[in-house]
Scaffold this motif. Structure first.
Motif, mmCIF file in Angstrom:
data_model
loop_
_atom_site.group_PDB
_atom_site.id
_atom_site.type_symbol
_atom_site.label_atom_id
_atom_site.label_comp_id
_atom_site.label_asym_id
_atom_site.label_seq_id
_atom_site.Cartn_x
_atom_site.Cartn_y
_atom_site.Cartn_z
ATOM 1 N N VAL A 10 -1.164 -1.451 -5.383
ATOM 2 C CA VAL A 10 -2.597 -2.174 -5.159
ATOM 3 C C VAL A 10 -3.473 -1.833 -5.833
ATOM 4 O O VAL A 10 -4.261 -2.495 -6.636
ATOM 5 N N ASP A 63 -5.892 6.085 -3.893
ATOM 6 C CA ASP A 63 -4.631 6.773 -4.409
ATOM 7 C C ASP A 63 -4.242 6.121 -5.784
ATOM 8 O O ASP A 63 -3.920 4.791 -5.845
ATOM 9 N N ARG A 83 0.807 -1.046 0.044
ATOM 10 C CA ARG A 83 0.187 -0.078 -0.005
ATOM 11 C C ARG A 83 0.870 1.100 -0.152
ATOM 12 O O ARG A 83 1.948 1.255 0.808
HETATM 13 S S1 SF4 Z 1 -5.080 2.773 -3.128
HETATM 14 FE FE1 SF4 Z 1 -6.166 1.061 -1.972
HETATM 15 S S2 SF4 Z 1 -4.617 -0.313 -1.116
HETATM 16 FE FE2 SF4 Z 1 -3.824 1.752 -1.744
HETATM 17 S S3 SF4 Z 1 -4.009 2.968 0.028
HETATM 18 FE FE3 SF4 Z 1 -5.909 3.156 -1.166
HETATM 19 S S4 SF4 Z 1 -7.370 1.924 -0.403
HETATM 20 FE FE4 SF4 Z 1 -5.174 1.215 0.501
#
Ligand code: SF4
Length: 332
Positions: A231, A226, A204
């Protein structure tokens, strides 16, 4: 067939690296250590307390010598059972130990001389592998020895002492093992009805408290907070190519990924750092799940490797190759 050859190689390598430690460990609470490993998996909320207890017991009882300090070059069958006990107690080698138990039973069905020769073959094979892999795979692991020389004392009383101080040959072994497993299990993985990629929390981009992923029964499900998060990029690939992505805490119980008779079959791709990859693949196989594995490009999680934590990543091309979604050569 390749799987069994790999198991034999694994046995030879682990004997050369940990055999001395296992034989030098006269007395240890082996059963308690194994029980605590299972307990922390089944009851994750107790993990922090259990880890402290395991760290103390491991530091006090389990000796770890490397191959240079091993006095016996080749093990006898009874030495193998001592190594199995030791490996099981560490938790890190539980799946290896389960396989060696079968090898142990197989060797007991042979004469002492024959069994000794098979063990000798395994150790000689491991010695050859150590030399050969240093030449062919050494370019990927130039800093391992430097790290272990510098940090081993720091890990002395930590539960992840063995996981984080693996030798260079073990890294090479896991690289080769990942490729062998992927080839061997690919035939059963590709036709699976449902596919999922299991990634570690260290991928993450944001710290755990800021990550917006939500809890579901299979793990944590990314909500895409993000765009730069690895991920999230994998999740986007999964939406296009019909696979799910779940974030799993370290040392999760993988039995839920077992394919049950009469239910759709589940193909799983495990993503992990080299020290846990093969064990995870074997665990999935033991539960009947057709598995594939993809290595993280480097280690970086806060709990084990870096005080601040470095978001880890994987080779997306390799993931595409696993799912057969690489563009064909020559296609525009
Ligand atoms: S994009 Fe998904 S895995 Fe990455 S920080 Fe945000 S919720 Fe968590």
């Amino acid at each position: 067939m390749e799987e069994y050859v790999f198991e034999l190689l694994d046995m030879g390598v682990l004997w050369r690296v940990y055999g001395g430690g296992a034989l030098a460990t006269d007395i240890a609470p082996y059963r308690l250590l194994s029980f605590l490993w299972e307990f922390r998996k089944l009851y994750p909320r107790w993990k922090p307390s259990v880890d402290i207890l395991r760290a103390v017991l491991m530091g006090a009882f389990l000796k770890t010598y490397n191959q240079t300090s091993i006095e016996k070059q080749y093990p006898a069958v009874r030495d193998l059972s001592q190594l199995i006990l030791w490996l099981e107690a560490t938790g890190d080698f539980r799946e290896d130990a389960l396989r060696f138990i079968r090898w142990h039973a197989f060797l007991l069905s042979h004469s002492t001389r024959n069994a000794g020769e098979r063990l000798r073959d395994a150790v000689d094979f491991a010695q050859w592998f150590e030399l050969t892999s240093a030449g062919s795979l050494g370019e990927f692991t130039p800093n391992v020895e430097q790290f272990t020389n510098r940090e081993t004392q720091k890990y002395r009383w930590r539960e992840d002492r063995i996981a984080c101080t693996r030798t260079r040959v073990e890294y090479h072994l896991n690289m080769v093992g990942a490729e062998i497993m992927n080839r061997a299990f690919r035939v059963s993985f590709l036709p699976a009805d449902r596919k999922a990629v299991l990634v570690p929390g260290c991928m993450r981009s944001r710290p755990e408290k800021e990550c917006q992923a939500i809890h579901v029964s299979e793990g944590l499900c990314c909500k895409g907070c993000d765009k730069t998060c690895h991920v999230n990029r994998l999740r986007a690939m999964g939406i296009k190519n019909s696979f799910d992505v779940f974030i799993l805490p370290h040392a999760s119980d993988l039995s839920r990924w077992a394919s049950k008779p009469g239910s759709p079959s589940k193909g799983v791709v495990g993503v992990a750092c080299l020290t846990t990859l093969i064990g995870g693949g074997w665990e999935l196989k033991r539960h009947g799940g057709p598995a594939q594995c993809v290595l993280l490009n480097y280690c970086g999680c806060k709990k084990h490797w870096d005080p601040k934590g470095i978001p880890t990543e994987l080779d997306m091309q390799e993931m595409k190759r696993i799912f057969n979604i690489l563009p064909r050569a020559g296609a525009s």
